[in-house]
Design an enzyme around this catalytic site. Structure first.
Site, short mmCIF file in Angstrom:
data_model
loop_
_atom_site.label_atom_id
_atom_site.label_comp_id
_atom_site.label_asym_id
_atom_site.label_seq_id
_atom_site.Cartn_x
_atom_site.Cartn_y
_atom_site.Cartn_z
N PHE A 196 81.66 58.72 60.42
CA PHE A 196 81.40 58.00 60.00
C PHE A 196 82.59 56.60 61.28
O PHE A 196 82.56 55.68 61.09
CB PHE A 196 83.36 57.88 59.41
CG PHE A 196 84.14 56.26 58.78
CD1 PHE A 196 82.71 55.72 57.79
CD2 PHE A 196 85.40 56.28 59.25
CE1 PHE A 196 83.48 54.50 57.24
CE2 PHE A 196 85.85 54.71 57.89
CZ PHE A 196 85.09 53.92 57.65
N TYR A 197 82.92 57.41 62.55
CA TYR A 197 83.17 56.46 63.44
C TYR A 197 82.72 55.48 64.27
O TYR A 197 82.25 55.06 64.18
CB TYR A 197 83.78 57.40 64.48
CG TYR A 197 83.62 57.10 65.73
CD1 TYR A 197 84.88 56.28 65.88
CD2 TYR A 197 82.63 58.14 66.76
CE1 TYR A 197 84.46 55.92 67.87
CE2 TYR A 197 82.19 57.53 68.17
CZ TYR A 197 83.28 56.27 68.72
OH TYR A 197 83.47 55.77 69.64
N ALA A 198 81.17 56.62 63.58
CA ALA A 198 79.67 55.66 64.30
C ALA A 198 79.66 55.03 63.39
O ALA A 198 79.10 53.16 64.41
CB ALA A 198 78.34 56.72 64.57
N THR A 200 81.54 52.95 61.59
CA THR A 200 82.67 51.24 62.26
C THR A 200 82.51 50.82 63.46
O THR A 200 82.15 49.76 63.48
CB THR A 200 83.44 51.68 62.47
OG1 THR A 200 84.19 53.13 62.99
CG2 THR A 200 84.68 52.64 60.44
N LYS A 201 81.34 51.94 64.07
CA LYS A 201 80.90 51.08 65.39
C LYS A 201 80.24 50.22 65.32
O LYS A 201 79.64 49.17 65.74
CB LYS A 201 81.01 51.83 66.73
CG LYS A 201 81.88 52.56 67.24
CD LYS A 201 82.87 51.73 67.21
CE LYS A 201 83.53 51.44 69.29
NZ LYS A 201 84.44 51.02 69.00
#
Length: 332
Positions: free
Chosen positions: A152-154, A156-157
């Site tokens: 999910f980090y990736a 969002t980026k």
């Protein structure tokens, strides 16, 4: 005097960028929320030498605070904006995805809205090599498809990249997205491998080695990264592409990798830490973590074409500098 605005100014990369801008004669305004995701005293220590400059101003607040950035942009024109504030870390995004939505997506929206109304000379936004996700073609090039994020980090980026492109197209905002590759060095984040490995080895504890050590990372030394950012500050996206450019056909927008272009086996990275410490690590071999990828590798041809320089600090040298800093900072 040129004026730069840096979000995430107390962070690992943000503080280093602020320091280099001040050295280069810029006036710098920094913003950071000083969250307790990791040790706030480390953030305060990074800020201390910056606060000593009369050309540095610091504001403590969240980038996602409605209207906060608009008010700051309205107060005076920024020649350069470097947006580094974000909730970082692949693994923590499994535990607290809301933090990533708030900081990374909503925070970037607030920044883009402020820039739309009060345009800076150049808008630079941090992305990550994690956006390449499931890609197995290496090295990763900026023109490759990046549609299958693994965390999910990736995600969002990648969303911030799409948002920034839309604003660049709609409002003519000159925008460069940086995709960073595993940045390490003095003053680094305690949640990252170099910090965790060094601390554990010194304390006589085993280190967790994921995927049984069968991982490669394009480790990028902090000084190299900052030099790349500052060099690209003057490479404002325009109408004339260079060879292999990721320049958008409909907006003053491009994506640029900043990496060492030399992936290192995790075992070799650990060996460099062991050599610098003069101690061997006890390795706890574990399975791959959800959301992680087995390898990263930056194609830096575009960075070379735009700036004439690319990162090149060898891991053995960078790790030795980190370990020396760690020993001095913590008195061990």
């Amino acid at each position: 005097m040129r004026h730069a605005f840096v979000t995430g100014a107390a962070g690992f990369i943000g503080a280093a960028c602020c320091a280099r801008l001040l050295e280069a004669g810029w006036r710098v305004t920094g913003l950071d929320a000083m969250t307790d995701y990791y040790d706030v005293t480390l953030k305060e220590a990074r800020l201390a030498p910056l606060r000593a400059h009369d050309r540095f101003d610091f504001v403590q607040d969240y980038v996602e605070t409605p209207g906060r950035l608009r008010g700051m942009f309205a107060g005076g024109r920024f020649d350069l904006v470097i947006h580094l504030a974000a909730q970082a870390g692949v693994r923590y995004s499994l535990e607290n995805p809301r933090a990533y939505l708030d900081s990374n997506v909503t925070g970037t929206f607030e920044l883009l809205e402020a820039a739309r109304e009060f345009p800076p000379g150049h808008l630079l936004l941090a992305s990550t090599s994690s956006v390449y996700g499931a890609n197995d073609k290496m090295p990763y090039a900026e023109t490759d498809r990046a549609d299958h994020q693994m965390s999910f980090y990736a995600a969002t980026k990648k969303a911030t990249e799409a948002m920034a492109h839309a604003y660049a197209h709609l409002h003519g905002l000159p925008t460069t997205m940086f995709r960073f590759f595993t940045v390490y060095g003095p003053w680094g984040r305690p949640d990252m491998a170099p910090f965790k490995f060094t601390r554990a080895i010194l304390e006589g504890r085993p280190i967790d080695v994921y995927n049984h050590g069968r991982m490669r990372r394009d480790f990028t030394y902090i000084d190299d990264l900052v030099e790349g950012i500052l060099a690209l500050a003057d490479a404002v996206p325009g109408a004339a592409p260079v060879a292999g450019d990721s320049l958008s056909p409909v907006a003053p927008f491009r994506v640029v990798n900043i990496g060492n272009a030399s992936p290192v086996e995790l075992g070799d990275f650990i060996a460099a830490i062991e050599a610098a410490l003069g101690r061997k690590a006890e390795r706890n071999l574990m399975e791959m973590q959800p959301g992680d990828v087995p390898a990263t590798w930056a194609d830096t041809a575009l960075l070379q074409a735009l700036t004439g320089k690319v990162p090149g600090t060898p891991v053995t040298e960078g790790v030795a500098r980190f370990v020396a800093w760690y020993r001095e900072y913590y008195g061990v």
